[in-house]
Design an enzyme around this catalytic site. Sequence first.
Site, short mmCIF file in Angstrom:
data_model
loop_
_atom_site.label_atom_id
_atom_site.label_comp_id
_atom_site.label_asym_id
_atom_site.label_seq_id
_atom_site.Cartn_x
_atom_site.Cartn_y
_atom_site.Cartn_z
N SER A 108 14.09 24.79 -19.19
CA SER A 108 12.64 24.95 -19.09
C SER A 108 12.20 24.78 -17.64
CB SER A 108 11.95 23.92 -19.99
OG SER A 108 10.56 24.11 -19.96
N GLU A 144 15.84 9.18 -18.53
CA GLU A 144 15.85 9.12 -19.99
C GLU A 144 16.19 10.46 -20.61
OE1 GLU A 144 11.69 7.84 -20.00
OE2 GLU A 144 11.26 9.61 -21.17
N CYS A 179 2.23 18.21 -12.77
CA CYS A 179 1.46 18.68 -13.93
C CYS A 179 0.62 17.53 -14.49
CB CYS A 179 2.40 19.22 -15.01
SG CYS A 179 3.41 20.61 -14.45
N CYS A 223 8.14 13.56 -21.88
CA CYS A 223 8.92 13.31 -20.67
C CYS A 223 8.41 12.13 -19.88
CB CYS A 223 8.83 14.51 -19.73
SG CYS A 223 9.10 16.04 -20.52
N CYS A 275 1.73 15.40 -17.73
CA CYS A 275 3.12 14.95 -17.83
C CYS A 275 3.32 13.57 -17.21
CB CYS A 275 4.03 15.97 -17.15
SG CYS A 275 5.77 15.57 -17.28
N GLU A 294 12.16 19.05 -12.59
CA GLU A 294 12.05 20.51 -12.64
C GLU A 294 13.44 21.05 -12.29
OE1 GLU A 294 10.26 23.18 -13.48
OE2 GLU A 294 11.85 24.33 -12.52
N1 SAH Z 1 9.87 20.85 -15.40
C1 SAH Z 1 10.25 21.67 -16.51
C2 SAH Z 1 10.98 20.92 -17.61
C3 SAH Z 1 10.50 19.55 -18.00
S1 SAH Z 1 9.09 19.43 -18.99
C4 SAH Z 1 9.03 22.41 -17.04
O1 SAH Z 1 7.96 22.23 -16.51
O2 SAH Z 1 9.19 23.23 -17.93
C5 SAH Z 1 9.51 20.11 -20.55
C6 SAH Z 1 8.32 20.64 -21.31
O3 SAH Z 1 7.48 19.58 -21.79
C7 SAH Z 1 7.42 21.52 -20.47
O4 SAH Z 1 7.01 22.65 -21.20
C8 SAH Z 1 6.26 20.60 -20.17
O5 SAH Z 1 5.13 21.33 -19.79
C9 SAH Z 1 6.14 19.86 -21.47
N2 SAH Z 1 5.39 18.61 -21.42
C10 SAH Z 1 5.35 17.70 -20.43
N3 SAH Z 1 4.55 16.67 -20.75
C11 SAH Z 1 4.09 16.93 -21.99
C12 SAH Z 1 3.22 16.25 -22.87
N4 SAH Z 1 2.68 15.11 -22.52
N5 SAH Z 1 2.95 16.81 -24.08
C13 SAH Z 1 3.52 17.99 -24.43
N6 SAH Z 1 4.36 18.67 -23.64
C14 SAH Z 1 4.63 18.16 -22.42
#
Ligand code: SAH
Length: 354
Positions: free
Chosen positions: A193, A89, A113, A335, A116, A162
């Site tokens: 990111s 997506e 994480c 995400c 996420c 990632e």
């Molecule tokens: N893997 C990379 C990029 C994808 S996530 C990274 O970790 O940076 C993009 C951003 O969205 C990251 O900062 C991640 O921590 C954040 N993110 C993921 N899930 C989230 C959520 N539920 N609420 C807010 N931010 C979120």
Amino acid sequence: MKQILQDLSRDELNALVEELGEKKFRAGQIYLGLMQGKKISELNIPAPLRSALIERFEDEPVRIVKTLTSQEDGAKKYLFALADGNLIEGVFMKYKYGNTQCVSTQVGCRMGCKFCASTLNGRLRDLTAGEILSEILAVNRSEGGNLKDRAVTNVVLMGSGEPFDNYGNVVRFLRNVTAEGGIAISARNISLSTCGLVPEMRKFAEEGIPLNLTVSLHATTDEERARTMPIANKYQISEILEACAYYFEKTGRRYIFEYTLISGENADEKHALALAKLLKGRPCHVNLIRLNEVKERPLRAAEERTARKFLEVLEAQGISATLRRSMGSDIGGACGQLRASYICSQNFPDGKFS
Ligand code: SAH
């Protein structure tokens, strides 16, 4: 799966056309058509060449399956099917300064994480460079853009996956998406990111692609960070900060930290003060965002006023920061949420679509 034609650079396309025994100018025609978001079967080239290409390459590597538009802020979520049926997506957001497309770099993610949705089922596979590029080409076309007047002007690699866990494909994608003559999105309008894969951050500093490097920090000590981000057990915040400094030294670009505000976890005044202390004097910016709640996860968003207070504390300490609106929360903006809910509601247990 067949190969992905959109993986190729303009030069590689020239070589392919030569290998197929075709006239040189055909490479230009193919490239232009692909960059306009066309399928191979739609290219304006002789039928035998089209057939030869379709035999070897996927006709449409990324197909738009569904779009959802947020009633709150107009953010538009795209659900795409890959040629092997996997789903990914992306989100398209209109801002004053331009239109931003958020792209996925992997099917799922293995970073784990806790906040996420992308990582709930781990990583299924990496996307190729051409698949990542095709997300943009498909949306640019679908939003009525072309190569002169682009609908997509900015790109963020912040969808599922990632990026530095798929380093080679992502770097190839970045070279192709910035290439003159193609969709030509300037590196300055691209943000990548990462959760902080230190060796790749250092390697990337040497690639000569001066984009906006963004690091998901979300905590101020390694112990606290490890509670929500398993990668914190591998790389320390101090190593991340050194890698960021190296990036600045090599590219002259300021770097950005993402900090998601989670109630009872990292959003109190003491955390803001600790963050300011950590980042003071560094050429960086902090993007605060309230957690976008994921139904499978127990974590809750910090209150709006807690978030505003956090911002005030950072600013009072001389840290450049913004509190970002969380876009598209009514359409599963975070995400992996749309993919997860779609797979769930359509009952595709293996996450595939055909
Ligand atoms: N893997 C990379 C990029 C994808 S996530 C990274 O970790 O940076 C993009 C951003 O969205 C990251 O900062 C991640 O921590 C954040 N993110 C993921 N899930 C989230 C959520 N539920 N609420 C807010 N931010 C979120």
